[in-house]
Design a protein around this motif. Structure first.
Motif, PDB file in Angstrom:
ATOM      1  N   THR A 155      36.945  39.417  44.903  1.00 27.86           N
ATOM      2  CA  THR A 155      37.963  38.673  45.641  1.00 27.86           C
ATOM      3  C   THR A 155      37.715  37.174  45.540  1.00 27.86           C
ATOM      4  O   THR A 155      38.633  36.395  45.260  1.00 27.86           O
ATOM      5  N   ASP A 158      28.801  48.317  46.516  1.00 27.75           N
ATOM      6  CA  ASP A 158      30.265  48.304  46.395  1.00 27.75           C
ATOM      7  C   ASP A 158      30.894  47.233  47.289  1.00 27.75           C
ATOM      8  O   ASP A 158      31.826  46.541  46.870  1.00 27.75           O
ATOM      9  N   ASN A 191      33.005  44.100  45.779  1.00 25.92           N
ATOM     10  CA  ASN A 191      34.395  43.870  46.207  1.00 25.92           C
ATOM     11  C   ASN A 191      34.575  42.447  46.729  1.00 25.92           C
ATOM     12  O   ASN A 191      35.563  41.781  46.404  1.00 25.92           O
TER      13      ASN A 191
END
Length: 181
Positions: free
Chosen positions: A167, A159, A163
């Motif tokens: 971004t 995770d 993430n």
């Protein structure tokens, strides 16, 4: 239109590069992705096919993980086979002139390792000088690399990696939209 040269030696097991590519595919951008490892598992790169792909696009993204402070071997083989005299440099070698050269790199280690006092002893940009020179030599517009740290599954959760990838990929999409105007 953007060309993505994907140079991950084991894309099926990737978390970070897979997330970046997925984001690009779902971005609405007009992109072509060429997975070098899938196309050329024997490293016998079809120079003519790859040169034609380069000619079709204005912006080229080189997507890969940093391996031992450098690009994966298949990307080096790609440069050696595709960026030839008379095509990318030398007499008549101006076919890539004015195209955008965008490195997009995933880095397993944490950011603090890539400082003069860190384990790598150098900043990421210093490891990209060969790319910058390649772009200049082929008369391409070198764009500072998009990269992010913390992509090693041994150090970070899936995770966390996803993430970070999302971004970074969002920033890459913003840049690509600007370059394609």
């Amino acid at each position: 239109m953007t060309l993505v040269i994907l140079a991950h030696p084991d894309f099926s097991r990737s978390v970070a590069n897979k997330a970046v590519i997925g984001h690009l595919q779902n971005s609405g951008l007009d992109i072509e992705i060429r997975d070098l490892t899938a196309l050329y598992p024997d490293y016998r790169i079809d120079s003519a096919a790859e040169q034609q792909a380069l000619l079709r696009h204005r912006t080229i993204v080189f997507q890969y993980p940093l391996y031992w402070y450098n690009m994966p071997a298949i990307l080096k083989q790609y440069f050696d086979c595709v960026l030839t005299y008379g095509f990318a440099y030398g007499t008549g070698g101006d076919k890539l002139k004015g195209k955008n050269f965008v490195p997009s790199i995933t880095i397993g280690a944490p950011e603090q390792d890539y400082r003069a006092d860190g384990e790598a002893h150098f900043r990421v940009y210093e490891f990209c000088k060969n790319l910058e020179q390649t772009a200049y030599y082929t008369q391409m517009n070198y764009i500072d690399p998009f990269y992010f740290h913390g992509t090693s599954p041994a150090l970070y959760s899936t995770d966390e990696i996803k993430n970070r990838a999302e971004t970074c990929a969002e920033g890459l999409v913003t840049l690509l939209l600007r370059l394609e105007r």
